[in-house]
Design an enzyme around this catalytic site. Structure first.
Site, PDB file in Angstrom:
ATOM      1  CD  GLU A  47      46.956  65.287  31.794  1.00  0.00           C
ATOM      2  OE1 GLU A  47      46.264  64.817  30.868  1.00  0.00           O
ATOM      3  OE2 GLU A  47      46.578  66.208  32.529  1.00  0.00           O
ATOM      4  CE  LYS A  76      49.227  65.899  20.860  1.00  0.00           C
ATOM      5  NZ  LYS A  76      48.251  65.139  20.148  1.00  0.00           N
ATOM      6  CG  ASP A 112      48.297  58.951  17.856  1.00  0.00           C
ATOM      7  OD1 ASP A 112      47.625  59.893  17.385  1.00  0.00           O
ATOM      8  OD2 ASP A 112      49.150  58.322  17.210  1.00  0.00           O
ATOM      9  CE1 TYR A 152      41.703  65.698  26.301  1.00  0.00           C
ATOM     10  CE2 TYR A 152      42.447  63.443  26.013  1.00  0.00           C
ATOM     11  CZ  TYR A 152      41.984  64.623  25.484  1.00  0.00           C
ATOM     12  OH  TYR A 152      41.792  64.736  24.139  1.00  0.00           O
ATOM     13  CE  LYS A 173      52.166  65.828  16.699  1.00  0.00           C
ATOM     14  NZ  LYS A 173      50.865  65.541  16.163  1.00  0.00           N
ATOM     15  CB  CYS A 230      67.409  40.094 -14.679  1.00  0.00           C
ATOM     16  SG  CYS A 230      65.707  39.789 -14.163  1.00  0.00           S
ATOM     17  CB  CYS A 257      65.308  36.652 -17.314  1.00  0.00           C
ATOM     18  SG  CYS A 257      65.933  38.328 -17.525  1.00  0.00           S
ATOM     19  CB  CYS A 301      65.496  43.223 -16.174  1.00  0.00           C
ATOM     20  SG  CYS A 301      65.281  41.855 -17.326  1.00  0.00           S
ATOM     21  CB  CYS A 306      62.453  39.535 -17.830  1.00  0.00           C
ATOM     22  SG  CYS A 306      62.605  39.283 -16.057  1.00  0.00           S
TER      23      CYS A 306
HETATM   24  S1  IVH Z   1      44.002  68.546  27.211  1.00  0.00           S
HETATM   25  C1  IVH Z   1      42.672  72.878  25.190  1.00  0.00           C
HETATM   26  N1  IVH Z   1      45.157  66.246  27.597  1.00  0.00           N
HETATM   27  O1  IVH Z   1      45.910  66.366  21.976  1.00  0.00           O
HETATM   28  C2  IVH Z   1      42.926  71.456  24.873  1.00  0.00           C
HETATM   29  N2  IVH Z   1      44.622  66.840  25.389  1.00  0.00           N
HETATM   30  O2  IVH Z   1      46.521  69.785  21.525  1.00  0.00           O
HETATM   31  C3  IVH Z   1      42.941  70.650  26.120  1.00  0.00           C
HETATM   32  N3  IVH Z   1      45.132  65.106  23.729  1.00  0.00           N
HETATM   33  O3  IVH Z   1      43.606  67.607  20.247  1.00  0.00           O
HETATM   34  C4  IVH Z   1      43.292  69.274  25.814  1.00  0.00           C
HETATM   35  N4  IVH Z   1      45.922  63.632  25.136  1.00  0.00           N
HETATM   36  O4  IVH Z   1      42.537  66.083  21.911  1.00  0.00           O
HETATM   37  C5  IVH Z   1      44.658  67.097  26.694  1.00  0.00           C
HETATM   38  N5  IVH Z   1      46.096  64.204  28.118  1.00  0.00           N
HETATM   39  C6  IVH Z   1      45.609  65.042  27.205  1.00  0.00           C
HETATM   40  C7  IVH Z   1      45.571  64.722  25.850  1.00  0.00           C
HETATM   41  C8  IVH Z   1      45.079  65.660  24.962  1.00  0.00           C
HETATM   42  C9  IVH Z   1      45.652  63.891  23.864  1.00  0.00           C
HETATM   43  C10 IVH Z   1      44.773  65.692  22.416  1.00  0.00           C
HETATM   44  C11 IVH Z   1      43.662  66.687  22.442  1.00  0.00           C
HETATM   45  C12 IVH Z   1      44.113  67.799  21.522  1.00  0.00           C
HETATM   46  C13 IVH Z   1      45.580  67.622  21.432  1.00  0.00           C
HETATM   47  C14 IVH Z   1      46.309  68.668  22.273  1.00  0.00           C
END
Ligand code: IVH
Length: 661
Positions: free
Chosen positions: A108, A110, A112, A217, A306, A400, A403, A416, A421
Site C-alpha cells: 500500500e 505509505k 505522509d 488502514y 521509504k 561585483c 558596484c 566584494c 557597495c
Molecule cells: S500500517 C504497526 N499502513 O507509516 C503499524 N501504516 O511504520 C501499522 N503509515 O507510522 C501501520 N501509511 O502511521 C500502515 N498504509 C499504511 C500506512 C502506514 C502510512 C504510517 C504509519 C506508521 C508508519 C509505518
C-alpha cells in the site's frame, strides 16, 4: 416530533457528506445541504437535549481547550522498521520465508501525514488521539471531529478502534499556504508539517478551517470482527464509511512484484492528490502475522519502504549572483518552477564557484532538484546527457554585480570588499531593521532599497532622521500616510530596545544573536563595551580569538564610533534591560482581557507585562478585544470570547508568548 426531525436531518446530512467527501459523488446540491444544515442548527439550538453526538454541526470546532489531555492507548501504537532499497526488500522477504514459506503480501502507499487512533462506541465516534510515544498519545477528539472524511457514525453499531493517517491534501495545503502568505505568516514547508500543526491546535475552529483528511488502514484487533486478511481489513474499513487506499493497493507474492509496485507508485507519485513517502508492505494473512509476531519494538510481519528524497527535473534559466551583507557573493540557480516535496520552488543556492564547477552546471541545462531535509531546495546535479546544444561552461564573475568592484577570493568564496557597495549597504540596512535585530516592523528589503536609492537612508543612523522628512515620504508612490506613520512609530519604539538587539543589528562580523546577548549581559551599556580590552573579551566564555579580534576592530574604527555617537544623539538607549520588553509581536498593539482566577501570575503583573510590550488591558470583552487570557473557572467573559471567536490563551500560553529568549 422535533427529535424525529433532528434525527432525520443528522442522518441525511451525514449520508450526503459521506457521498461528497468519501465517495466523491455528491447526492444533493450545495443549496439543499445548506438548507438542511441551517434547519438542523436552528432545531439543535432550540432543543439542545436532542442534539446528537454524531451531529454534523459538531464539525465546525468547539470551545478552545487549554491543553491536550493524555490518552493511554489500549494497545500500543507501533510503527514498522524502515528500509530504503531493493536489497532490503529481498532481506525482509527472506526473513518472512523462514517462518512462512509461501507468504502473500499486501502493498500500500505509505501516507505522509501523522498517524491517529479513532475510537468508536456503538458505531459513534467518541475519541481521537495522536500516536505520541506509542503508549501514550494526546486527546485530539475535537480536532478529529472537524475532519470531513472521519465518519461521526459508522455503518455498523460496533465498538472499534481504527487507525490511519491524518493528512492534508495538496489542494488544501496550497490553500492554507496562500492564506498564510496573505497574512504574512511563515509558510508550511510541506503537507505533513501542515497537518501536524493543524491537528495540534488547542482551538479546533482553526483545525476546522484547514481541511484535513483521514485515510484508514489498520485495525489493531481485526480477528474480533471476523477479518482474516489485511485485504479484508481495507474492505471492512471502506464499508464502515472510511476513505481507504483500496484503489491503490495490491497483493503480491514475490519480491519482483513488490519492486514493480514500488517503481510504478513512484512514477504515479506526483499525480496523486496527497503526499506519500513510500510503500508499506504487510503480510496479508492475519494468521501468518500472528505466527511472525513482534520484536521488542516492531511487528515482524510488515515493513515500510521509504522513497529516496523526491527529485524533480527542471531547466536552469539563469544563474544570478547576490551580494550579502559581508560582501560574500553567492551564485543562485533560477529555474522553471517545479513542485518538490509538496511546494513550488524556483530557486536554490549554488553556494560558490567550486560547487558550480564540480557540478559543471550550465545555463540551459536540465537540472535535478530535491529538498534537503524536506525543506530547503538544492541542486543535486546536472543531466549532462540531456544537453542537445553547446552550452557555455560556468564562469565565476570577477566584478561585483552591484558596484563593479573587483572581487577578492578568500577560501571558497568571492567577496566584494567595497564598504560602500550599494548591495552590501542595502543588506546591512535590512539586517539592522530585521526581526532579530532592531525589529522595526513594516520594513522589508524592498522599502529599504527604495529609501536607499532615493538617498533617504545611507547608513543605519539615517533611520532615526526619517521623521524629519515625513511629509516628503507621504507623497511617495505606493506609501500611504498610515504606512509611513507605522514605520516612524516602529523606528521610535526601537530606541528602547535592550542592548543585545543593537549589538546584533550593527552587523559586527562573527557576532550573532547569541554572542550579542552574552556581550550585552556582561557589559550592560555600550560605553562599557567600548572601553573593553582584547584580554577582557577573551576571558568571557564562548568568546574566542576571532570574535575578540572582530569586536576590537569594530570598536576601534572611527566610522563606527561616529555612528554609535549619532545613534545615541537620536535617543537610542544602548543599555541591557534584562528582558526583551518590546517588539513582542504577540502583545504589541493588542487589547487583552484577563479573566478567571489566575494562578501563575497576578493580574497586576500580567497587566504590567502587557503594557511594557505595547499592548493594552481592558476589563470587558468586545469585538475589539484581541486576546482573552483565561485562568481557572472562567465565567461570562470567557463565554463571550468564545461566542465572538476571540483568541483565547491559557496562563501557560501567555507566559510562553511573553518569555524573553
Ligand atoms: S500500517 C504497526 N499502513 O507509516 C503499524 N501504516 O511504520 C501499522 N503509515 O507510522 C501501520 N501509511 O502511521 C500502515 N498504509 C499504511 C500506512 C502506514 C502510512 C504510517 C504509519 C506508521 C508508519 C509505518
Amino acid at each position: 416530533m422535533e427529535q424525529d426531525r433532528i434525527n432525520e436531518l443528522v442522518d441525511t446530512i451525514n449520508k450526503a457528506s459521506y457521498a461528497y467527501h468519501v465517495l466523491d459523488s455528491p447526492m444533493i446540491t450545495d443549496q439543499e445541504y445548506d438548507d438542511y444544515y441551517n434547519e438542523l442548527l436552528r432545531l439543535e439550538q432550540k432543543f439542545p437535549l436532542y442534539k446528537r453526538e454524531d451531529s454534523p454541526t459538531n464539525r465546525v470546532g468547539g470551545e478552545a481547550i487549554d491543553k491536550f489531555n493524555k490518552v493511554i492507548h489500549q494497545r500500543p501504537m507501533l510503527s514498522f522498521d524502515d528500509i530504503f532499497n531493493e536489497d532490503e526488500v529481498i532481506e525482509f522477504d527472506e526473513r518472512i520465508r523462514k517462518v512462512i514459506p509461501h507468504p502473500e503480501y499486501t502493498i500500500e502507499p505509505k501516507m505522509d501525514g501523522l498517524s491517529g487512533s479513532l475510537i468508536y462506541e456503538k458505531g459513534v465516534f467518541v475519541r481521537g488521539a495522536t500516536r505520541g510515544d506509542g503508549l501514550v498519545g494526546e486527546d485530539i477528539t475535537f480536532n478529529i471531529k472537524t475532519i470531513k472524511t472521519v465518519p461521526l457514525r459508522l455503518t455498523q453499531d460496533i465498538d472499534i478502534e481504527i487507525r490511519g493517517e491524518i493528512y492534508m491534501s495538496y489542494a488544501s495545503f496550497e490553500k492554507a499556504n496562500q492564506e498564510r502568505e496573505r497574512n504574512g505568516e511563515a509558510l508550511f514547508a510541506n503537507p505533513r508539517n501542515a497537518a501536524a500543526g493543524s491537528v495540534r491546535q488547542l482551538d479546533s475552529k482553526i483545525t476546522a478551517k484547514r481541511n484535513l483528511d483521514f485515510m484508514a488502514y489498520f485495525i489493531p484487533n481485526p480477528e474480533e470482527y471476523g477479518i482474516k486478511t489485511q485485504e479484508e481489513t481495507l474492505r471492512f474499513l471502506k464499508d464502515l464509511g472510511f476513505v481507504t487506499n483500496i484503489n491503490l493497493n495490491q497483493v503480491a507474492s514475490t519480491t519482483s512484484e513488490i519492486v514493480m509496485y514500488i517503481d510504478d507508485l513512484a512514477s504515479k507519485r506526483e499525480k496523486l492528490p496527497f503526499a506519500i513517502d513510500g510503500v508499506v508492505i504487510k503480510v496479508n494473512s492475519l494468521l501468518d502475522e500472528e505466527k511472525l509476531g513482534f520484536t521488542s519494538r516492531v511487528p515482524r510481519w510488515g515493513i515500510a519502504y521509504k522513497f529516496p528524497a523526491e527529485e524533480v527535473l527542471t531547466t536552469l534559466i539563469d544563474i544570478k549572483f547576490t551580494v550579502g551583507r559581508t560582501g560574500k557573493i553567492t551564485p543562485n540557480a533560477l529555474f522553471h518552477p517545479v513542485h518538490v516535496a509538496g511546494s513550488l520552488v524556483s530557486k536554490a543556492t549554488l553556494h560558490n564557484e567550486d560547487y558550480c564547477k564540480q557540478k559543471d552546471i550550465r545555463i540551459g541545462d536540465t537540472i535535478c532538484i530535491r529538498k534537503a531535509g524536506d525543506v530547503i531546495p538544492e541542486v543535486v546535479g546536472v543531466k549532462e546527457e540531456r544537453r542537445t546544444t553547446t552550452l557555455v561552461p560556468f564562469e565565476m564573475i570577477q566584478f561585483c554585480p552591484m558596484c563593479g568592484e573587483e572581487l577578492i577570493k578568500k577560501e571558497a568564496h568571492h567577496y566584494c570588499v567595497n564598504e560602500h557597495c550599494p548591495a552590501r549597504k542595502i543588506e546591512s540596512l535590512t539586517h539592522f531593521v530585521s526581526r532579530d535585530a532592531m525589529y522595526i516592523e513594516g520594513f522589508g528589503e524592498r522599502i529599504v532599497e527604495d529609501l536607499y536609492n532615493m538617498n533617504y537612508i545611507k547608513k543605519v543612523s539615517d533611520f532615526y532622521t526619517l521623521k524629519k522628512v515625513k511629509d516628503e515620504l507621504k507623497e511617495l508612490e505606493g506609501y500611504g500616510e498610515k504606512s509611513i506613520q507605522n514605520l516612524l512609530d516602529g523606528i521610535e519604539a526601537s530606541k528602547g530596545n535592550s542592548l543585545e538587539r543593537l549589538l546584533f543589528a550593527l552587523g559586527i562580523r562573527y557576532i550573532g544573536k547569541k554572542t550579542a546577548k552574552i556581550l550585552a549581559k556582561k557589559y550592560k551599556t555600550m560605553d562599557n563595551l567600548l572601553s573593553t580590552t582584547y584580554e577582557e573579551l577573551l576571558s568571557i566564555d564562548d568568546i574566542g580569538e576571532i570574535m575578540a579580534d572582530s569586536i576590537m576592530n569594530f570598536i576601534q574604527n572611527s566610522d563606527n564610533l561616529t555612528l554609535i555617537h549619532e545613534l545615541k544623539g537620536y535617543g537610542v538607549e544602548m543599555v541591557y534591560k534584562g528582558i526583551d520588553t518590546r517588539n513582542n509581536i504577540y502583545i504589541e498593539n493588542k487589547i487583552f482581557v484577563l479573566t478567571g482566577s489566575l494562578e501563575k501570575f497576578s493580574r497586576e503583573d500580567a497587566s504590567k507585562i502587557i503594557e511594557e510590550n505595547g499592548g493594552k488591558t481592558s476589563s470587558s470583552v468586545t469585538g475589539k478585544t484581541s486576546v482573552v487570557v483565561v485562568g481557572a473557572n472562567p465565567g461570562s467573559k470567557y463565554k463571550k470570547a468564545l461566542e465572538l471567536g476571540i483568541e483565547i490563551w491559557t496562563e501557560d500560553e501567555f507566559l510562553e508568548k511573553v518569555k524573553s529568549e
